[in-house]
Motif scaffolding. Structure first.
Motif, PDB file in Angstrom:
ATOM      1  N   SER A  55       0.825  -1.205   0.000  1.00 38.14           N
ATOM      2  CA  SER A  55       0.000   0.000   0.000  1.00 38.14           C
ATOM      3  C   SER A  55       0.867   1.267   0.000  1.00 38.14           C
ATOM      4  CB  SER A  55      -0.901  -0.042   1.238  1.00 38.14           C
ATOM      5  OG  SER A  55      -1.347   1.225   1.573  1.00 38.14           O
ATOM      6  N   ALA A  56       1.917   1.271   0.839  1.00 33.67           N
ATOM      7  CA  ALA A  56       2.757   2.472   0.967  1.00 33.67           C
ATOM      8  C   ALA A  56       3.449   2.806  -0.351  1.00 33.67           C
ATOM      9  CB  ALA A  56       3.778   2.261   2.073  1.00 33.67           C
ATOM     10  N   PHE A  57       3.959   1.806  -1.026  1.00 40.96           N
ATOM     11  CA  PHE A  57       4.679   2.090  -2.278  1.00 40.96           C
ATOM     12  C   PHE A  57       3.710   2.373  -3.430  1.00 40.96           C
ATOM     13  CE2 PHE A  57       8.007   0.227   0.311  1.00 40.96           C
ATOM     14  CZ  PHE A  57       8.994   1.177   0.131  1.00 40.96           C
ATOM     15  N   THR A  58       2.543   1.732  -3.409  1.00 39.52           N
ATOM     16  CA  THR A  58       1.532   2.054  -4.429  1.00 39.52           C
ATOM     17  C   THR A  58       1.070   3.496  -4.243  1.00 39.52           C
ATOM     18  OG1 THR A  58       0.779  -0.236  -4.289  1.00 39.52           O
ATOM     19  CG2 THR A  58      -0.676   1.292  -5.414  1.00 39.52           C
ATOM     20  N   PHE A  59       0.895   3.877  -2.993  1.00 35.13           N
ATOM     21  CA  PHE A  59       0.493   5.240  -2.645  1.00 35.13           C
ATOM     22  C   PHE A  59       1.539   6.240  -3.152  1.00 35.13           C
ATOM     23  CE2 PHE A  59      -0.028   8.675   0.548  1.00 35.13           C
ATOM     24  CZ  PHE A  59      -1.387   8.897   0.423  1.00 35.13           C
ATOM     25  N   ALA A  60       2.819   5.899  -2.967  1.00 32.23           N
ATOM     26  CA  ALA A  60       3.901   6.792  -3.433  1.00 32.23           C
ATOM     27  C   ALA A  60       3.842   6.943  -4.947  1.00 32.23           C
ATOM     28  CB  ALA A  60       5.249   6.237  -2.995  1.00 32.23           C
ATOM     29  N   ILE A  61       3.608   5.836  -5.653  1.00 34.46           N
ATOM     30  CA  ILE A  61       3.526   5.920  -7.128  1.00 34.46           C
ATOM     31  C   ILE A  61       2.318   6.776  -7.514  1.00 34.46           C
ATOM     32  CG2 ILE A  61       3.252   4.603  -9.284  1.00 34.46           C
ATOM     33  CD1 ILE A  61       4.538   2.212  -7.789  1.00 34.46           C
ATOM     34  N   SER A  62       1.213   6.627  -6.763  1.00 35.37           N
ATOM     35  CA  SER A  62      -0.003   7.391  -7.108  1.00 35.37           C
ATOM     36  C   SER A  62       0.220   8.896  -6.992  1.00 35.37           C
ATOM     37  CB  SER A  62      -1.181   6.958  -6.216  1.00 35.37           C
ATOM     38  OG  SER A  62      -1.105   7.574  -4.963  1.00 35.37           O
ATOM     39  N   CYS A  63       1.198   9.304  -6.177  1.00 33.05           N
ATOM     40  CA  CYS A  63       1.471  10.743  -6.027  1.00 33.05           C
ATOM     41  C   CYS A  63       2.173  11.320  -7.247  1.00 33.05           C
ATOM     42  CB  CYS A  63       2.308  10.993  -4.777  1.00 33.05           C
ATOM     43  SG  CYS A  63       1.375  10.702  -3.278  1.00 33.05           S
ATOM     44  N   THR A  64       2.682  10.450  -8.114  1.00 32.44           N
ATOM     45  CA  THR A  64       3.333  10.948  -9.331  1.00 32.44           C
ATOM     46  C   THR A  64       2.329  11.026 -10.474  1.00 32.44           C
ATOM     47  OG1 THR A  64       3.851   8.744 -10.178  1.00 32.44           O
ATOM     48  CG2 THR A  64       5.487   9.761  -8.725  1.00 32.44           C
ATOM     49  N   SER A  65       1.166  10.435 -10.266  1.00 35.00           N
ATOM     50  CA  SER A  65       0.271  10.186 -11.387  1.00 35.00           C
ATOM     51  C   SER A  65      -1.023  10.999 -11.303  1.00 35.00           C
ATOM     52  CB  SER A  65      -0.074   8.689 -11.386  1.00 35.00           C
ATOM     53  OG  SER A  65      -0.928   8.383 -12.430  1.00 35.00           O
ATOM     54  N   THR A  66      -1.655  11.193 -12.463  1.00 39.16           N
ATOM     55  CA  THR A  66      -2.942  11.893 -12.472  1.00 39.16           C
ATOM     56  C   THR A  66      -4.105  10.907 -12.620  1.00 39.16           C
ATOM     57  OG1 THR A  66      -2.580  12.256 -14.818  1.00 39.16           O
ATOM     58  CG2 THR A  66      -2.152  14.118 -13.367  1.00 39.16           C
ATOM     59  N   SER A  67      -3.781   9.645 -12.883  1.00 39.44           N
ATOM     60  CA  SER A  67      -4.854   8.641 -12.923  1.00 39.44           C
ATOM     61  C   SER A  67      -4.424   7.447 -12.080  1.00 39.44           C
ATOM     62  CB  SER A  67      -5.134   8.201 -14.361  1.00 39.44           C
ATOM     63  OG  SER A  67      -4.310   7.121 -14.695  1.00 39.44           O
ATOM     64  N   SER A  68      -5.373   6.547 -11.812  1.00 43.76           N
ATOM     65  CA  SER A  68      -5.037   5.418 -10.933  1.00 43.76           C
ATOM     66  C   SER A  68      -4.513   4.206 -11.712  1.00 43.76           C
ATOM     67  CB  SER A  68      -6.259   5.036 -10.098  1.00 43.76           C
ATOM     68  OG  SER A  68      -7.332   4.759 -10.944  1.00 43.76           O
ATOM     69  N   VAL A  69      -4.422   4.317 -13.031  1.00 42.65           N
ATOM     70  CA  VAL A  69      -4.006   3.160 -13.841  1.00 42.65           C
ATOM     71  C   VAL A  69      -2.538   2.811 -13.575  1.00 42.65           C
ATOM     72  CG1 VAL A  69      -3.764   2.255 -16.189  1.00 42.65           C
ATOM     73  CG2 VAL A  69      -5.703   3.722 -15.619  1.00 42.65           C
ATOM     74  N   LEU A  70      -1.663   3.793 -13.722  1.00 42.62           N
ATOM     75  CA  LEU A  70      -0.223   3.545 -13.527  1.00 42.62           C
ATOM     76  C   LEU A  70       0.071   3.041 -12.104  1.00 42.62           C
ATOM     77  CD1 LEU A  70       2.738   3.872 -14.685  1.00 42.62           C
ATOM     78  CD2 LEU A  70       2.719   6.099 -13.551  1.00 42.62           C
ATOM     79  N   PRO A  71      -0.461   3.704 -11.061  1.00 44.03           N
ATOM     80  CA  PRO A  71      -0.190   3.177  -9.720  1.00 44.03           C
ATOM     81  C   PRO A  71      -0.740   1.776  -9.479  1.00 44.03           C
ATOM     82  CG  PRO A  71      -1.385   5.283  -9.584  1.00 44.03           C
ATOM     83  CD  PRO A  71      -1.139   5.012 -11.020  1.00 44.03           C
ATOM     84  N   THR A  72      -1.858   1.434 -10.127  1.00 49.05           N
ATOM     85  CA  THR A  72      -2.398   0.076  -9.968  1.00 49.05           C
ATOM     86  C   THR A  72      -1.417  -0.944 -10.557  1.00 49.05           C
ATOM     87  OG1 THR A  72      -4.643   0.930 -10.088  1.00 49.05           O
ATOM     88  CG2 THR A  72      -4.388  -1.415 -10.471  1.00 49.05           C
ATOM     89  N   ILE A  73      -0.911  -0.620 -11.747  1.00 52.25           N
ATOM     90  CA  ILE A  73       0.080  -1.519 -12.370  1.00 52.25           C
ATOM     91  C   ILE A  73       1.334  -1.581 -11.486  1.00 52.25           C
ATOM     92  CG2 ILE A  73       1.579  -1.822 -14.401  1.00 52.25           C
ATOM     93  CD1 ILE A  73      -0.704  -0.391 -16.007  1.00 52.25           C
ATOM     94  N   GLY A  74       1.745  -0.409 -10.994  1.00 57.77           N
ATOM     95  CA  GLY A  74       2.910  -0.343 -10.106  1.00 57.77           C
ATOM     96  C   GLY A  74       2.714  -1.184  -8.851  1.00 57.77           C
ATOM     97  N   GLY A  75       1.512  -1.119  -8.288  1.00 55.23           N
ATOM     98  CA  GLY A  75       1.201  -1.877  -7.076  1.00 55.23           C
ATOM     99  C   GLY A  75       1.282  -3.372  -7.322  1.00 55.23           C
TER     100      GLY A  75
END
Lengths: 273, 316
Positions: free
Chosen positions: A158-178
């Motif tokens: 969750s913590a690292f997915t959350f960090a990726i989501s802070c770079t992004s404007t949509s949830s697609v990239l952070p979901t893949i990252g997670g």
């Protein structure tokens, strides 16, 4: 810090209404509940005692897998979406225009996500606990330890997915990252293997690959440490977990969780909204 | 009167992915919003209005230049943020919450608790006229009611400065009028308002001063009376025919409104009153009345933006 708690509660109240999350939760509950009946179709032993043991083992296997998969999907989905969604619908503008610092905003969101994960895990785990208790007639305490460790596994992802989501404007990239974090976090032992085998040849490329794998192994979290599935399957339900250093694992998960949050703050502190 | 918002040579450049793709969103912006005034901040889409507002709120960061709010350059300080209320354009408020719950959430962000918080919720709902709807879920609110709740969240700390992005967009005429009256009342209570809007008539009706922005450059700024001068003449005549309409247009006299033979003409300032009367006489039109015609804010806006566009294209 009252503002942080208000943001966390708001995040929780909003998060639990998301249809995808509710869908995953219902599915997981159906699987846990259905596991009681699935055993009747999947096992055909004539030995009644053996049959009963096999039933319990199957129930455990199905439920642990369901909690792990659906819990992880919920974790990744929620962690990936809370910040990008608020940027998109401009709630972040109204919040940050108040006397709320960016680290407080992020901490509130992060805590809100953790509450969602814990409540979901408690619901799924509670149902499994109840199902197992009905079968075995003893409190399955080993399961409680497993659920505790599963939470810390989820905390890291969750913590690292959350960090990726802070770079992004949509949830697609952070979901893949997670998903990537979850998969690599479960494969870190292989990196150690790669390092061990790299010394077997004199090749420079092998050496570079070996060193890279070793550094990654040192840095990446090993999510397998938190896995008590085998013990749940093969030990008695009220046994104490073996070879698992619970306090150290909690600290391990906590340190990675804090690192993920700090990373998200480092990204978000100068982010143009 | 002192300035509550000041910017000095404020610039914002959005860096592009490649060299030469940078976007100059704001260029040397120097404006001041005075105490107890309504400042209309106007400009076409993409002119830099929202960029300015976001910088004032610390949501994005200037490339150069300075900003002051209530005399402080550190706009991120909690004591400064307490003095600002902000209503973003088209903000979302969760449907599952009641009106008063939304305000409770935002009030808590200001550090309000217990009786102080509840009292402020009551006061704010009263100000925006939403006391009766406070227990209703937001999904049952009309667009106007949502906008009022949005304004209420901006008012929760009883701020001295209000920054409102398109506060009347999408509202029906009645809701628009109510919102306009509310904003005027807030000014009379001593608040300063900076309103970014496309609704030029609304802005003209309530603003003390306006600034017009085009492609990141402030084109003009001043009081409404200074900017909207009596430029043309308005002449009511009778005896207008189809032929005379075309013929008058060639001479700089435009028919603005016409019912049968009666018409209201707009005489451009390039023509003297004497010349205009001669032309009308030559067309056998009987003059009913003559009055100076004040330019509307919309006309000023279109003229200034048009001039800026032409200047830019001329440079190319």
């Amino acid at each position: 810090m009252g503002g942080v708690w208000s943001i966390a509660v708001y995040t929780f109240r909003e998060g639990i209404r998301k249809k995808t999350l509710i869908g995953f939760l219902i599915l997981s509950i159906m699987v846990i509940f259905g596991s009681q009946f699935m055993t009747a179709f999947l096992t055909t032993s004539s030995d009644t005692t053996g049959q009963s043991e096999l039933d319990v083992k199957l129930i455990k296997d199905i439920c642990v897998t369901a909690i792990s998969i659906f819990g992880m999907l919920i974790t990744i989905f929620v962690s990936a979406s809370v910040v990008p969604n608020e940027v998109e619908n401009k709630v972040v503008y109204t919040v940050l225009s108040k006397p709320v610092r960016r680290f407080q905003y992020l901490l509130g969101k992060f805590l809100g996500v953790q509450i969602i994960i814990i409540v979901n895990l408690a619901l799924m785990g509670g149902l499994f606990f109840f199902a197992l208790y009905l079968k075995e007639q003893v409190a399955p305490t080993l399961l409680l330890w497993s659920i505790l460790l599963t939470y810390f596994q989820f905390l890291i992802v969750s913590a690292f997915t959350f960090a990726i989501s802070c770079t992004s404007t949509s949830s697609v990239l952070p979901t893949i990252g997670g998903l990537f974090i979850y998969i690599t976090g479960n494969l870190t032992e292989y990196l150690k293997d790669v390092y061990d085998r790299s010394g077997q040849t004199e090749s420079t490329i092998d050496w570079i690959i070996g060193q890279s794998a070793y550094r990654l192994w040192q840095v990446l979290p090993n999510l397998q440490y938190f896995n008590l599935k085998d013990q749940i399957l093969y030990l008695s339900v009220n046994d104490h977990p073996r070879d698992a250093m619970i306090p150290q694992l909690i600290l391990y998960g906590f340190v990675y969780g804090v690192a993920g949050y700090l990373m998200s703050y480092w990204i978000f502190r100068r982010k143009e909204l | 009167m002192s300035a509550v918002i000041e910017t000095n040579k404020l610039c914002k450049i959005y860096e592009g992915a490649r060299r030469g793709q940078d976007v100059n969103a704001l260029n040397d912006l120097t404006i001041a919003v005075q105490e107890k005034e309504i400042f209309g901040y106007l400009g076409p889409n993409g002119s830099g209005k929202t960029t300015t507002i976001k910088m004032l709120l610390g949501l994005i960061f200037p490339s150069s230049g300075t900003m002051k709010i209530m005399g402080s350059e550190d706009i991120g300080l909690p004591q400064i943020k307490r003095k600002i209320g902000y209503l973003p354009e088209g903000a979302y408020y969760p449907d599952f919450l009641k009106g008063e719950e939304i305000l409770r959430f935002y009030g808590q962000l200001y550090g309000l608790r217990g009786k102080d918080l509840e009292r402020r919720i009551d006061e704010t709902l009263e100000i925006v006229g939403m006391t009766r709807a406070r227990k209703r879920l937001l999904r049952g609110y009309s667009k106007g009611m949502r906008q009022r709740i949005g304004l209420a969240q901006a008012l929760m700390s009883d701020p001295q400065v209000l920054i409102l992005d398109e506060p009347t967009t999408g509202l029906d005429p009645v809701a628009r009028k109510e919102m306009r009256d509310l904003l005027v009342r807030l000014r009379s209570e001593g608040k300063s308002l900076m309103i970014s809007s496309h609704e030029l008539l609304e802005v003209e009706l309530i603003s003390d001063r306006v600034g017009i922005l085009y492609e990141g450059v402030l084109q003009t700024m001043g009081t409404v009376n200074e900017l909207l001068t009596d430029r043309d003449l308005s002449v009511d005549v009778t005896g207008v025919t189809e032929n005379s309409v075309n013929s008058l247009a060639e001479k700089g006299i435009v028919v603005e409104d016409r019912i049968d033979g009666r018409a209201r003409l707009r005489v451009a300032q390039t023509l003297s009153l004497y010349d205009a009367m001669e032309i009308l006489k030559a067309h056998n039109l009987a003059v009913v009345s003559v009055a100076p015609r004040r330019e509307t804010l919309e006309e000023l806006f279109v003229r200034i933006v048009g001039d800026a566009k032409a200047k830019k294209e001329g440079k190319k």
